[in-house]
Design an enzyme around this catalytic site. Structure first.
Site, PDB file in Angstrom:
ATOM      1  N   ASP A 251     -23.190  22.487  47.766  1.00 17.75           N
ATOM      2  CA  ASP A 251     -23.834  23.717  48.250  1.00 17.75           C
ATOM      3  C   ASP A 251     -24.504  23.502  49.592  1.00 17.75           C
ATOM      4  O   ASP A 251     -24.708  24.441  50.350  1.00 17.75           O
ATOM      5  CB  ASP A 251     -24.836  24.222  47.220  1.00 17.75           C
ATOM      6  CG  ASP A 251     -24.084  24.748  46.008  1.00 17.75           C
ATOM      7  OD1 ASP A 251     -23.727  23.928  45.140  1.00 17.75           O
ATOM      8  OD2 ASP A 251     -23.809  25.957  45.979  1.00 17.75           O
TER       9      ASP A 251
ATOM     10  N   LYS B 281     -24.472  21.489  42.058  1.00 12.66           N
ATOM     11  CA  LYS B 281     -24.928  21.980  40.750  1.00 12.66           C
ATOM     12  C   LYS B 281     -25.683  20.906  39.978  1.00 12.66           C
ATOM     13  O   LYS B 281     -25.284  19.742  39.965  1.00 12.66           O
ATOM     14  CB  LYS B 281     -23.702  22.449  39.959  1.00 12.66           C
ATOM     15  CG  LYS B 281     -23.971  23.016  38.586  1.00 12.66           C
ATOM     16  CD  LYS B 281     -24.998  24.122  38.581  1.00 12.66           C
ATOM     17  CE  LYS B 281     -24.643  25.272  39.497  1.00 12.66           C
ATOM     18  NZ  LYS B 281     -25.781  26.200  39.739  1.00 12.66           N
TER      19      LYS B 281
HETATM   20  O1  MRU Z   1     -24.656  28.331  41.013  1.00 13.40           O
HETATM   21  P1  MRU Z   1     -23.234  28.290  41.485  1.00 13.40           P
HETATM   22  O2  MRU Z   1     -22.243  28.545  40.399  1.00 13.40           O
HETATM   23  O3  MRU Z   1     -23.018  29.186  42.679  1.00 13.40           O
HETATM   24  O4  MRU Z   1     -23.042  26.805  41.962  1.00 13.40           O
HETATM   25  C1  MRU Z   1     -21.793  26.395  42.423  1.00 13.40           C
HETATM   26  C2  MRU Z   1     -21.729  24.969  42.745  1.00 13.40           C
HETATM   27  O5  MRU Z   1     -22.687  24.231  42.596  1.00 13.40           O
HETATM   28  C3  MRU Z   1     -20.457  24.461  43.332  1.00 13.40           C
HETATM   29  O6  MRU Z   1     -20.201  23.154  42.937  1.00 13.40           O
HETATM   30  C4  MRU Z   1     -20.580  24.483  44.857  1.00 13.40           C
HETATM   31  O7  MRU Z   1     -20.997  25.756  45.292  1.00 13.40           O
HETATM   32  C5  MRU Z   1     -19.324  24.145  45.530  1.00 13.40           C
HETATM   33  S1  MRU Z   1     -18.188  25.499  45.410  1.00 13.40           S
HETATM   34  C6  MRU Z   1     -16.768  25.190  46.226  1.00 13.40           C
END
Ligand code: MRU
Length: 375
Positions: free
Chosen positions: A254, A265
């Site tokens: 992220d 995550k």
């Molecule tokens: O809370 P989320 O579902 O938006 O989190 C998503 C993630 O942590 C993904 O691993 C990250 O955004 C990479 S997506 C290509």
């Protein structure tokens, strides 16, 4: 446009029931987009129309769309939608501020909005609406091309690992960094799809990713593409890594700080620790829009704290097959729900971007993005 993964492989968009599909459908002439409501997957595939700024902000905040790159692209379209009846500077700033406030950790959101504001601020107001749709479309197309490139670079790494063994490549992933988290292909799953399409035997260990269970999205999209996979409870990752059942872990991100620290995550850090203890490569795949050179290190990355009800309630199908929620805790039970964690760069074997593979370090990232040295 066909995407070329390598000389002998050519693929269209990812499939749902054999139909090439992207996560967004746009109708600039009507000023709307359609998104897949990911809160209803994997139990139902439901498209939702986004026709107002508030609906775009809600879609991101409520995680109807999620995954760093898709959040950024949706925000860009949200800004274009917001300019339908008023394309003044004040409206542009208001819309960008509202969209920016939806989720703090994925820097792609902030990157996309800054790019939109930059592109639009010098455009006369009567031309802004069309320019906004064009810029959002450009961001979406870049996402697709960059993810395909990540797939090619990751495939090279997977081939190297596969050469050392005769059995299927066992890859573990966390959360969903696949097609659903982007416009197409995904980040961490793009090399998996590239490997599968290239005929490399591959199997994916998919961790459930409590409390929002994004692992179920990963399992769903791998199934749509026919990739062999097995779901595991998050806590099972350690034993599988220790038993030699995993050749590599690959996750998305992220936000990646300038020194290579990776926010992803919650639960990612534990997998990286277990990889280090068992000498298993831990890869992070992300496009340029996830790199935050303005962020000195992981300690500066804001970590989203989400509503405790995500943890208190479990969602699924009841005995009649109807989507339902059950409380697993009393409402007054104290819970903490940090949505992300930070994996220190020293635990990351390499970062895979659309430009190639680099060490998780300031020097490694600047080697791929020398222009970032000058801000
Ligand atoms: O809370 P989320 O579902 O938006 O989190 C998503 C993630 O942590 C993904 O691993 C990250 O955004 C990479 S997506 C290509």
């Amino acid at each position: 446009m066909p995407i070329h993964f390598n000389d002998d492989i050519e693929s269209q968009d990812m499939n749902i029931d054999g139909t090439p599909t992207r996560t967004l459908r746009t109708q600039p002439e009507r000023g709307v987009i359609d998104i897949i409501d990911q809160t209803r997957l994997p139990h139902a595939l439901h498209w939702v129309r986004v026709a107002t700024l508030d609906e775009a902000a809600h879609a991101i905040r409520a995680m109807q769309v999620r995954g760093a790159p898709l959040i950024g692209v949706t925000a860009a379209y949200g800004l274009a939608i917001a300019l339908a009846s008023d394309s003044s500077d004040a409206r542009l700033q208001h819309a960008a501020a509202l969209l920016r406030s939806t989720r703090p950790t994925a820097v792609n959101l902030h990157w996309a909005l800054a790019r939109m504001e930059n592109a639009l601020s010098t455009v006369p107001t009567d031309e802004r609406r069309a320019a906004a749709w064009a810029e959002a479309a450009a961001i979406a197309e870049e996402d697709v091309a960059q993810n395909a490139a990540i797939g090619r670079h990751g495939l090279g790494l997977f081939r190297q690992i596969a050469r050392h063994q005769g059995t299927a490549l066992n890859i573990m992933t966390h959360c969903n960094a696949g097609w659903l988290a982007t416009v197409d292909w995904g980040t961490a799953l793009s090399p998996v799809y590239a490997a599968y399409d290239a005929g490399l035997p591959v199997h994916v260990w998919v961790s459930e990713t409590r409390p929002r269970n994004q692992g179920l999205l990963t399992a769903w999209e791998l199934a749509q593409h026919g990739v062999p996979h097995t779901l595991i409870a998050d806590n099972a990752a350690g034993i599988l890594l220790r038993q030699g059942k995993v050749d590599a872990v690959i996750v998305g991100a992220d936000r990646i700080a300038a020194n290579g620290d990776v926010a992803n995550k919650v639960g990612t850090y534990l997998k990286a620790l277990a990889c280090a203890d068992n000498n298993i490569p831990f890869y992070v795949a992300a496009p340029r829009s996830t790199l935050d050179f303005a962020c000195f290190d992981g300690a500066a990355i804001p970590i989203e704290e989400r509503d405790g009800d995500e943890f208190r309630r479990v969602h699924g199908l009841d005995s009649r097959g109807v989507p339902s929620a059950l409380s697993q805790l009393p409402d007054k039970e104290a819970v903490a729900n940090p949505a992300f964690d930070v994996t220190p760069a020293r635990l990351v074997t390499a970062i895979i971007t659309e430009r190639g593979v680099c060490p998780a370090s300031r020097e490694g990232l600047l080697g791929l993005y020398p222009e970032a040295k000058h801000g």
